[in-house]
Design an enzyme around this catalytic site. Structure first.
Site, PDB file in Angstrom:
ATOM      1  CG  HIS A 118      -1.433  -0.965   1.557  1.00  0.00           C
ATOM      2  ND1 HIS A 118      -2.030  -1.397   2.521  1.00  0.00           N
ATOM      3  CD2 HIS A 118      -1.897  -2.207   0.455  1.00  0.00           C
ATOM      4  CE1 HIS A 118      -2.591  -2.622   2.490  1.00  0.00           C
ATOM      5  NE2 HIS A 118      -3.149  -3.132   1.276  1.00  0.00           N
ATOM      6  CE1 TYR A 155      -0.915   2.774   9.919  1.00  0.00           C
ATOM      7  CE2 TYR A 155       0.701   0.284  10.664  1.00  0.00           C
ATOM      8  CZ  TYR A 155      -0.853   0.646  10.561  1.00  0.00           C
ATOM      9  OH  TYR A 155      -1.985   0.770   9.994  1.00  0.00           O
TER      10      TYR A 155
END
Length: 470
Positions: A72, A135
């Site tokens: 992605h 993240y």
């Protein structure tokens, strides 16, 4: 994680994908477990990592070995690390440009992190059970944001997954993403130029062109004074705003209506842009003026000289400068005696010469002409080279002169007798004015040393004037 990985020094390793960097993280441990600084802004930016301004922290927990996610590419930056366990990570550049399709792979455990720039596809495969993948991102998810995806099994990327993809957990959506040939590359962040129909705006269009990521806005397109400006665009998609919109009618600014309009355009609008730039990590380019000074200096003005505006216009420009200076990423372009494609001093002088009219021209104000083509080129240089943020003087180079001598030069270049131009003082020139007159700075000469240190120089104003009149 083994004990031998404790005590690693903080260091950065570049990868073949521009902007994608791996970071070794110091991990401190003993019999109780371990501790690390997962993101330490001051230390990591000192090593050259971007100060990317995270706004969200996400964690993906994976039960089984072989869980595989991605590829992605979102329109934001990521700081990726592992809290527990171990992964095989694969990153593919899905940005427009020469490195489109470039691949980088490595393993990450809690002692490593990786900075993933906007537009680089991110994916991983877990190598240990109970792996927690974390993240930080510098934008919130949005349904109108532009994303790109790549199939995990793409033959062009040829990622050598440790565990074959037919033996692992993959979502149906990830299985059906396109091959590289069918991927829509993510373009660069947008650049917005306001005041697109003005003299500088037109020169910026000539300089920057009409690429899809460059947007030109007029007052009709975008009201910079509107309290709704913050929701008028998805501002996280923008990298730079060049504000070429301003109120410049220096004498009319001394009237009640002009004062109101000048403060609206030069202060209120700038305040809105400064807030948007600060909140969204945007570089704000702001064009300033010699009118922020009183003109009494006996030497050329430097960027650090104190401002002391005399009239309303100068006060609004000075206020705008102070506001923009609070934006973390800003360029204040201080210029003077601007000449471009529109109403200016030079064209009327050439017309008077052609019609046989002998003008009187002010001879006690000193400065240099500045052509909008040079301002546009200078702005592009500062932004493209990533010059240190701050204030830069930008005018034509060459010997400082007066409006009187410029008028004589115009007559000479166009083949007319410069002796037809007569000098006059500023006081006498405006003695019979029918309306208010703004005070003019006597000295508008700028020191250009700081600009020159960035590698950009402007032509001598006389050369530019000759070219302009040709």
């Amino acid at each position: 994680m083994s004990v031998t990985e404790y005590g690693k020094a903080l260091q950065v390793t570049e990868t073949p994908i521009p902007g994608l960097v791996v970071v070794d993280l110091p991990v401190h441990g003993d019999a109780r477990g371990w501790f690390k600084e997962n993101w330490q802004r001051e230390k990591m930016t000192a090593l050259g990592l971007p100060d990317f301004g995270p706004v969200q922290n996400n964690i993906s927990f994976n039960d089984a070995v072989g869980t595989t996610r991605g590829i992605h590419a979102e329109p934001w930056d990521k700081w990726v690390s592992v809290a527990t366990g171990r992964i095989f990570g694969a990153w593919v550049d899905l940005r427009e440009g020469p490195t489109f399709g470039a691949v980088y792979t490595t393993e990450l455990d809690p002692s490593k992190g990786i900075f993933v720039p906007r537009g680089v596809g991110n994916s991983y495969q877990t190598l240990e059970p109970d792996t927690a993948y974390t993240y930080l991102v510098n934008d919130h998810w949005s349904p109108i944001a532009t994303y790109s995806f790549l199939n995990l099994a793409d033959e062009a990327a040829a990622i050598d997954w440790p565990i074959p993809l037919d033996q692992v957990q993959i979502s149906e959506k990830d299985k059906n993403h396109p091959r590289l040939a069918g991927v829509t590359p993510i373009g660069p962040k947008r650049i917005l130029i306001t005041g697109a129909n003005g003299q500088l705006g037109r020169s910026l269009r000539a300089e920057l062109g009409d690429a899809p990521h460059i947007e030109y806005a007029t007052r009709e397109d975008l009201d910079l004074t509107s309290p709704d400006l913050e929701t008028a665009r998805r501002w996280r998609d923008y990298d730079t705003i060049i504000n070429a919109a301003a109120y410049t009618a220096v004498d009319t600014a001394e009237t009640p209506t002009g004062r109101r309009d000048a403060w609206a355009a030069n202060v209120t609008a700038v305040t809105h842009l400064a807030r948007i730039a600060t909140d969204n990590g945007i570089t704000l380019v702001h064009v300033s003026s010699d009118y922020v000074y009183d003109g009494t200096s006996q030497t050329p003005y430097t960027e650090t000289d104190p401002i002391a505006p005399l009239g309303v216009y100068g006060q609004t420009k000075a206020a705008g400068d102070q506001i923009v200076a609070t934006v973390p990423r800003h360029y204040i372009i201080r210029t003077s005696w601007v000449i471009g494609d529109g109403h200016n001093f030079v064209r009327p002088m050439a017309s008077l010469a052609e019609r046989g009219i002998d003008p009187t021209v002010v001879a006690d104000q000193t400065g240099r002409l500045t052509f909008t083509t040079d301002i546009a080129a200078g702005i592009r240089h500062l932004v493209d080279t990533g010059a240190p943020h701050g204030t830069y003087n930008l005018t034509g180079s060459g010997q400082p002169t007066t409006w009187y001598h410029i008028a004589r030069t115009v007559y000479d270049i166009t083949g007319h007798d410069p002796q037809r131009v007569r000098p006059v003082s500023t006081t006498d020139y405006f003695a019979n004015a029918s309306g208010p007159v703004a005070p003019r700075p006597t000295n508008s000469t700028f020191d250009l040393t700081k600009l020159h240190t960035t590698g950009f120089t402007t032509p001598d104003w006389r050369e530019s004037l000759a070219l302009y009149l040709s």
